[in-house]
Design an enzyme around this catalytic site. Structure first.
Site, PDB file in Angstrom:
ATOM      1  N   PRO A 135       7.733  -9.668  -3.053  1.00  0.00           N
ATOM      2  CA  PRO A 135       6.644  -9.930  -3.995  1.00  0.00           C
ATOM      3  C   PRO A 135       5.404  -9.063  -3.807  1.00  0.00           C
ATOM      4  O   PRO A 135       4.399  -9.270  -4.496  1.00  0.00           O
ATOM      5  CB  PRO A 135       6.303 -11.396  -3.693  1.00  0.00           C
ATOM      6  CG  PRO A 135       6.565 -11.522  -2.231  1.00  0.00           C
ATOM      7  CD  PRO A 135       7.762 -10.642  -1.954  1.00  0.00           C
ATOM      8  N   GLU A 136       5.444  -8.102  -2.903  1.00  0.00           N
ATOM      9  CA  GLU A 136       4.226  -7.361  -2.578  1.00  0.00           C
ATOM     10  C   GLU A 136       3.582  -6.703  -3.792  1.00  0.00           C
ATOM     11  O   GLU A 136       2.349  -6.725  -3.934  1.00  0.00           O
ATOM     12  CB  GLU A 136       4.529  -6.316  -1.499  1.00  0.00           C
ATOM     13  CG  GLU A 136       4.442  -6.828  -0.080  1.00  0.00           C
ATOM     14  CD  GLU A 136       5.624  -7.704   0.331  1.00  0.00           C
ATOM     15  OE1 GLU A 136       5.636  -8.170   1.488  1.00  0.00           O
ATOM     16  OE2 GLU A 136       6.528  -7.939  -0.493  1.00  0.00           O
ATOM     17  N   ALA A 137       4.365  -6.093  -4.667  1.00  0.00           N
ATOM     18  CA  ALA A 137       3.765  -5.407  -5.820  1.00  0.00           C
ATOM     19  C   ALA A 137       3.009  -6.385  -6.715  1.00  0.00           C
ATOM     20  O   ALA A 137       1.963  -6.058  -7.272  1.00  0.00           O
ATOM     21  CB  ALA A 137       4.832  -4.660  -6.616  1.00  0.00           C
ATOM     22  N   LEU A 139       1.458  -8.863  -5.668  1.00  0.00           N
ATOM     23  CA  LEU A 139       0.234  -9.127  -4.917  1.00  0.00           C
ATOM     24  C   LEU A 139      -0.652  -7.891  -4.817  1.00  0.00           C
ATOM     25  O   LEU A 139      -1.642  -7.900  -4.092  1.00  0.00           O
ATOM     26  CB  LEU A 139       0.591  -9.599  -3.499  1.00  0.00           C
ATOM     27  CG  LEU A 139       0.994 -11.068  -3.381  1.00  0.00           C
ATOM     28  CD1 LEU A 139       1.831 -11.296  -2.131  1.00  0.00           C
ATOM     29  CD2 LEU A 139      -0.251 -11.943  -3.357  1.00  0.00           C
ATOM     30  N   LEU A 141       0.016  -5.117  -3.391  1.00  0.00           N
ATOM     31  CA  LEU A 141       0.134  -4.561  -2.049  1.00  0.00           C
ATOM     32  C   LEU A 141       1.375  -3.681  -1.980  1.00  0.00           C
ATOM     33  O   LEU A 141       2.393  -3.985  -2.613  1.00  0.00           O
ATOM     34  CB  LEU A 141       0.263  -5.681  -1.003  1.00  0.00           C
ATOM     35  CG  LEU A 141      -0.925  -6.624  -0.851  1.00  0.00           C
ATOM     36  CD1 LEU A 141      -0.538  -7.796   0.048  1.00  0.00           C
ATOM     37  CD2 LEU A 141      -2.133  -5.882  -0.283  1.00  0.00           C
TER      38      LEU A 141
END
Length: 266
Positions: A135-137, A139, A141
């Protein structure tokens, strides 16, 4: 290890060690202390020649919900941000470089940095209802800790772009089909299957296990090297300071009623 473990448990049973992420109330989200303890535990296991294989698992209903951003934010008050940003990469590398081979035993959610930790293990077993995502993108990040090259090695660049940029969830069957997992079993068989694989590895000639792992690692580095992964920390620091990224990250978390980021499992 000089200090007692607080966020992990470590037991040795014959030639197999069981290393457990032990923050079940946070779905084993990785705090700064957990990352420090992973480094310490990996070094201790590396030196303990009784241990011929390691099973890495999560306590409770999840393997690992990723990074506890709230904890890392609090830790930034006493540690340089750049050092904290690189801490996960150091922990992942320490696990990957351990002398004994590793088997990941995955139940429930395996998210973001937790997925990178799983990819650092030699073999991976998951429950048939396990859920994976990066899920970083969402967020705002970047996926750090050497996660991009580790993922590209397993699934190829096209699928890596899809998983990282869309942040979509995928199940154990798809993860196995993509090459992320070695075994998919019913949830109540995860531990026994992982233990069985660890015992198989422990029973092999250590010189053969070591040289095989070294050869595979060298080939993987040729395919997608993690040699420059320390620079991921700089990308993370930049994203944390970027105005657009900060705005999008705040909106993402607010929409979900989350104050501390992916440490709650999403």
């Amino acid at each position: 290890m000089t200090n007692p473990l607080q966020t992990l448990t470590l037991t040795v049973d014959g030639p197999v060690a069981l290393l457990t992420l032990a923050r079940p109330e946070r779905l084993n989200a990785m705090s700064a202390r957990m990352l420090d303890e992973l480094i310490d535990a990996a070094y201790a296991l590396d030196r303990d020649h009784r241990v011929r294989a390691v099973v890495l698992r999560g306590e409770g209903r999840a393997f690992c919900a990723g990074v506890d951003l709230g904890d890392l934010g609090a830790a930034a008050a006493s540690r340089p941000l750049r050092d904290l940003a690189d801490l996960g990469r150091r922990a992942i590398d320490a696990v990957a470089a351990m002398r004994p081979p590793t088997v990941a035993a995955v139940r429930g959610h395996c998210i973001g940095g937790g997925l990178v930790l799983m990819l650092a293990c030699d073999l991976r077993v998951a429950a048939d209802d396990a859920v994976f995502s990066v899920p970083e993108a969402a967020l705002a990040l970047p996926l750090g800790w050497g996660g991009i090259p580790r993922l590209v090695r397993e699934v190829g660049p096209a699928v890596a772009r899809d998983l990282v940029l869309t942040c979509r969830e995928f199940g154990a069957a798809e993860a196995a089909r993509l090459g992320v997992l070695n075994r998919v079993v019913p949830a109540d068989q995860v531990d026994v299957t992982a233990r069985g694989l660890a015992e198989t590895l422990a029973g092999r000639a250590e010189i053969v296990v070591r040289t095989t792992r070294e050869q595979v690692h060298a080939a993987a580095e040729d395919l997608a090297s993690t040699a420059g992964a320390a620079a991921d920390a700089d990308l993370l620091v930049d994203a944390l300071a970027d105005p657009e990224a900060t705005l999008l990250r705040s909106a993402y978390l607010a929409d979900r009623g989350v104050e501390t980021g992916p440490g709650d499992g999403r």
